[in-house]
Every structure is written in structure tokens, then in C-alpha cells.
Design a protein around this motif. Structure first.
Motif, mmCIF file in Angstrom:
data_model
loop_
_atom_site.group_PDB
_atom_site.id
_atom_site.type_symbol
_atom_site.label_atom_id
_atom_site.label_comp_id
_atom_site.label_asym_id
_atom_site.label_seq_id
_atom_site.Cartn_x
_atom_site.Cartn_y
_atom_site.Cartn_z
ATOM 1 N N PHE A 1 0.857 -1.183 0.000
ATOM 2 C CA PHE A 1 0.000 0.000 0.000
ATOM 3 C C PHE A 1 0.891 1.231 0.000
ATOM 4 O O PHE A 1 2.071 1.153 0.308
ATOM 5 C CB PHE A 1 -0.879 0.034 1.258
ATOM 6 C CG PHE A 1 -1.927 -1.038 1.298
ATOM 7 C CD1 PHE A 1 -1.607 -2.335 1.643
ATOM 8 C CD2 PHE A 1 -3.254 -0.727 1.019
ATOM 9 C CE1 PHE A 1 -2.580 -3.326 1.684
ATOM 10 C CE2 PHE A 1 -4.234 -1.706 1.064
ATOM 11 C CZ PHE A 1 -3.883 -3.004 1.393
ATOM 12 N N ARG A 2 0.302 2.371 -0.328
ATOM 13 C CA ARG A 2 1.041 3.621 -0.201
ATOM 14 C C ARG A 2 0.107 4.715 0.288
ATOM 15 O O ARG A 2 -1.113 4.641 0.086
ATOM 16 C CB ARG A 2 1.689 4.018 -1.521
ATOM 17 C CG ARG A 2 0.734 4.295 -2.666
ATOM 18 C CD ARG A 2 1.531 4.530 -3.958
ATOM 19 N NE ARG A 2 0.664 4.849 -5.086
ATOM 20 C CZ ARG A 2 1.096 4.963 -6.334
ATOM 21 N NH1 ARG A 2 2.392 4.786 -6.606
ATOM 22 N NH2 ARG A 2 0.256 5.260 -7.298
ATOM 23 N N LYS A 3 0.702 5.730 0.921
ATOM 24 C CA LYS A 3 -0.090 6.785 1.565
ATOM 25 C C LYS A 3 0.643 8.105 1.439
ATOM 26 O O LYS A 3 1.857 8.186 1.657
ATOM 27 C CB LYS A 3 -0.283 6.437 3.060
ATOM 28 C CG LYS A 3 -1.038 7.461 3.872
ATOM 29 C CD LYS A 3 -2.515 7.374 3.642
ATOM 30 C CE LYS A 3 -3.314 8.269 4.584
ATOM 31 N NZ LYS A 3 -3.081 9.702 4.333
ATOM 32 N N THR A 4 -0.112 9.127 1.057
ATOM 33 C CA THR A 4 0.385 10.499 1.107
ATOM 34 C C THR A 4 -0.520 11.290 2.042
ATOM 35 O O THR A 4 -1.646 10.858 2.341
ATOM 36 C CB THR A 4 0.388 11.159 -0.281
ATOM 37 O OG1 THR A 4 -0.981 11.327 -0.708
ATOM 38 C CG2 THR A 4 1.135 10.306 -1.297
ATOM 39 N N PRO A 5 -0.078 12.442 2.514
ATOM 40 C CA PRO A 5 -0.933 13.249 3.398
ATOM 41 C C PRO A 5 -2.248 13.668 2.740
ATOM 42 O O PRO A 5 -3.251 13.884 3.427
ATOM 43 C CB PRO A 5 -0.071 14.471 3.711
ATOM 44 C CG PRO A 5 1.320 13.995 3.548
ATOM 45 C CD PRO A 5 1.266 13.017 2.412
ATOM 46 N N GLU A 6 -2.243 13.737 1.403
ATOM 47 C CA GLU A 6 -3.431 14.237 0.713
ATOM 48 C C GLU A 6 -4.417 13.138 0.336
ATOM 49 O O GLU A 6 -5.574 13.438 0.022
ATOM 50 C CB GLU A 6 -3.030 14.976 -0.578
ATOM 51 C CG GLU A 6 -2.138 16.201 -0.382
ATOM 52 C CD GLU A 6 -0.686 15.854 -0.152
ATOM 53 O OE1 GLU A 6 0.042 16.680 0.433
ATOM 54 O OE2 GLU A 6 -0.264 14.734 -0.542
ATOM 55 N N LYS A 7 -3.978 11.876 0.363
ATOM 56 C CA LYS A 7 -4.828 10.800 -0.156
ATOM 57 C C LYS A 7 -5.031 9.704 0.871
ATOM 58 O O LYS A 7 -4.233 9.525 1.795
ATOM 59 C CB LYS A 7 -4.196 10.199 -1.410
ATOM 60 C CG LYS A 7 -4.094 11.154 -2.599
ATOM 61 C CD LYS A 7 -3.515 10.444 -3.796
ATOM 62 C CE LYS A 7 -3.385 11.360 -4.985
ATOM 63 N NZ LYS A 7 -2.796 10.668 -6.167
#
Length: 127
Positions: free
Chosen positions: A37-43
Motif C-alpha cells: 500500500f502507499r499513503k500520502t498526506p493528501e490521499k
């Protein structure tokens, strides 16, 4: 209980490549589906790839299909994510996750289905 540790993140130019690793320890024989998985502050957290221990089948989100390749080395209890043709929008914290009962199919990955998580590794792609 399974412990997961990611490694291999870093800073790379657009068009470059990185290979992430996820090493599992503990009750590794209970792992079946291993996902990235991946995560950014915006998504929201995005499931991008998964591989099944039982038959080696793989799943990819459309956003990474054709550029990323998942593989696993059962003898080393390690899963890899080879990332090629990286784009600026691939910048994120990448996590691996697993669950003993889950089988990854063609459905989008749901983070709630995975019970064990690593702490993540940062991937930054410069444009």
C-alpha cells in the motif's frame, strides 16, 4: 503474530527505479496474501499490489500496472516490489501488509482486510 519490516525506499529521479523489500518474521507460515500500500498526506491509503502465497497469483492497481512488479521469496519470507518508470505522483510512504486468510483477487485492496502492517518506507520521486 507476524512482524513486517520494509526497506529500500529513498530519493530517485523521475524515470528511475527502486526495489522495496518486506521481511516477515514470527508466524510467517500463516501469511498468505502479502500486499503493498502507499499513503500520502493528501490521499487515502491506496492498495497497489498483492501476491498470494498459495498459488503465486498477483494483483496490481491500474495506477502501477505495467511499471511495478511484485514477487516473493518464500524461503526468505520476503516480498519485493520492483518499481520502474517512477513518476512524481508515486511519491508516498509505502507499507507492506499481510493476512493469513485473505486471498487477493481482482478486487481493489481494502486495508481493513489486512491484519499485520509494517511501519513504512518513504519513496520520493523528483520531477
Amino acid at each position: 503474530q507476524v512482524q513486517l519490516v520494509e526497506s529500500g525506499g529513498g530519493l530517485v529521479q523521475a524515470g528511475g527505479s527502486l526495489r522495496l523489500s518486506c521481511a516477515a518474521s514470527g508466524r510467517t507460515l500463516s501469511t498468505n496474501a502479502m500486499g503493498w500500500f502507499r499513503k500520502t498526506p493528501e490521499k487515502e491509503r491506496e492498495g497497489i499490489s498483492c501476491i498470494n502465497r498459495s498459488d503465486g497469483s498477483e494483483y496490481y492497481a491500474d495506477s502501477v500496472k505495467g511499471r511495478f512488479t511484485i514477487s516473493r521469496e518464500n524461503g526468505k519470507n520476503t516480498v519485493y516490489l520492483q518499481m520502474n518508470s517512477l513518476k512524481f505522483e508515486d511519491t508516498a510512504v509505502y507499507y507492506c501488509a499481510t493476512d493469513p486468510d485473505l486471498y487477493c483477487s481482482g478486487d481493489p485492496l481494502n486495508p481493513a482486510d489486512f491484519t499485520s502492517w509494517g511501519s513504512g518506507t518513504q519513496v520520493s520521486v523528483s520531477s
